[in-house]
Design a protein around this motif. Structure first.
Motif, PDB file in Angstrom:
ATOM      1  N   HIS A 118       0.831  -1.206   0.000  1.00  0.00           N
ATOM      2  CA  HIS A 118       0.000   0.000   0.000  1.00  0.00           C
ATOM      3  C   HIS A 118       0.869   1.261   0.000  1.00  0.00           C
ATOM      4  N   LEU A 119       1.928   1.232   0.795  1.00  0.00           N
ATOM      5  CA  LEU A 119       2.821   2.382   0.855  1.00  0.00           C
ATOM      6  C   LEU A 119       3.620   2.514  -0.443  1.00  0.00           C
ATOM      7  N   LYS A 120       3.988   1.386  -1.036  1.00  0.00           N
ATOM      8  CA  LYS A 120       4.685   1.406  -2.325  1.00  0.00           C
ATOM      9  C   LYS A 120       3.814   2.040  -3.400  1.00  0.00           C
ATOM     10  N   SER A 121       2.502   1.793  -3.344  1.00  0.00           N
ATOM     11  CA  SER A 121       1.603   2.382  -4.339  1.00  0.00           C
ATOM     12  C   SER A 121       1.538   3.899  -4.192  1.00  0.00           C
ATOM     13  N   LEU A 122       1.609   4.385  -2.934  1.00  0.00           N
ATOM     14  CA  LEU A 122       1.652   5.838  -2.734  1.00  0.00           C
ATOM     15  C   LEU A 122       2.924   6.413  -3.348  1.00  0.00           C
ATOM     16  N   GLN A 123       4.036   5.729  -3.137  1.00  0.00           N
ATOM     17  CA  GLN A 123       5.299   6.181  -3.723  1.00  0.00           C
ATOM     18  C   GLN A 123       5.235   6.187  -5.239  1.00  0.00           C
TER      19      GLN A 123
END
Length: 340
Positions: free
Chosen positions: A131-136
């Motif tokens: 999920h955090l990778k998708s924000l990045q």
């Protein structure tokens, strides 16, 4: 519908001047700015924020995603975040994941489709990495709160979970307790791991052996099935004289189940926990706690997020803030004789 051209005509200025007043840009005299704003009020003009955000590539909307809205720690944190956002001219949207990766994933979709400027997030745990990778990948600035996620580098505000737990155990030891149990959150959550480490280190430093049967790993979030905790309380033999809870919500459930068994706090069982109870603790100051700086979590995290948004074109090194917990001694611990 009133337009900036209507305002410009009545104020006898250019449309560009009106635009600069609305967006607070450019060099305009105070007299002209006041005149334009007066006309805007007279004509009941409402700025089109959607159109403005398309031009500026900013919405001035931020998102706060926490894991448990019922926990006073997070409600106080949210107040700090909102205050900091409002102070800088941002509006704040809010979500609650209930410690659920599925709900967190749904909120991530909402965040990415809403074009918010940034996200302040307390992740559900280590599995939140995608999920955090998708924000990045979508270049959405974010700051983590309370929990680290291995494999991600970003700004973060943490509490000193290890020292908080160790301080509570050391306090219990000084009160004569030697058989101390711990109920904690999932090992997939960094703060839970650190709290367990603090518990283990305090025991080791005082030459007390670690017993796995005295430790229960469960959820930090809403507890619908309490059978596991009930079995744990019943099967510990001999029973502990004290229990440390990994957060305030776990402490409440343990006290409720102990009282169900006719046990008194602290006469029959002492209990302490990480996190205070917000304004509720002022009504009946009962629980000994390692109180985290909940408001500062939200306020400082939001400041870091806004700074990161403003410096997108020239990013600075990642920042990490660790806030110490405060040991607050109240009435939930019974002093024991050393030979007990």
């Amino acid at each position: 519908m009133v337009t900036i051209y209507d305002i410009a005509e009545k104020a006898n200025v250019s449309a560009m001047t009106v635009s600069r007043v609305i967006n607070n840009t450019g060099k305009i005299s105070d007299k002209t700015r006041a005149k334009v704003r007066k006309v805007m009020e007279e004509l009941h003009y409402v700025p089109n924020h959607t159109a403005r955000s398309l031009v500026l590539q900013q919405t001035h909307i931020l998102f706060l995603l926490i894991t448990d809205i019922t926990n006073p720690f997070y409600t106080t944190l949210a107040r700090g975040a909102e205050d900091a956002a409002k102070k800088s001219g941002y509006r704040l949207l809010f979500g609650n994941s209930d410690e659920s990766l599925e709900k967190e994933a749904d909120y991530m979709s909402t965040i990415l489709s809403s074009r918010v400027d940034g996200v302040l997030i307390a992740p559900a745990g280590d599995p939140s990495l995608p999920h955090l990778k998708s924000l990045q990948q979508h270049k959405v600035p974010f700051v983590l709160l309370d929990r680290e996620v291995p494999g991600i580098e970003c700004d973060i505000v943490l509490g000193d979970s290890k020292e908080g737990a160790r301080g509570l155990v050391e306090y219990l030891l000084k009160q004569g307790h030697r058989r101390i149990a711990m109920i904690n959150g999932s090992s997939s959550i960094s703060s839970a791991r650190l709290r367990l480490q603090g518990y283990q280190e305090a025991l080791k430093l005082n030459d007390i052996g670690y017993e796995e049967t005295l430790v229960l790993e469960t959820s930090f979030g809403p507890l619908n099935d309490l059978i596991e905790i009930e079995q744990w309380l019943d099967q510990m033999e001999p029973a502990p004289t004290a229990i440390i809870a990994g957060n305030n919500m776990l402490a409440v459930e343990v006290i409720r189940l102990l009282r169900k068994r006719g046990l008194r706090i602290p006469e029959d069982r002492s209990i302490v926990c990480i996190d205070d109870f917000g304004p509720y603790s002022q009504m009946d100051p009962f629980m000994t706690v390692a109180a985290q700086q909940a408001y500062q979590f939200g306020y400082l995290g939001m400041q870091m997020l806004i700074e990161r948004i403003k410096e997108r074109e020239s990013p600075q090194p990642w920042k990490k803030i660790v806030l110490p917990a405060e040991l607050i001694i109240r009435r939930s611990v019974l002093p024991l004789k050393q030979n007990r």
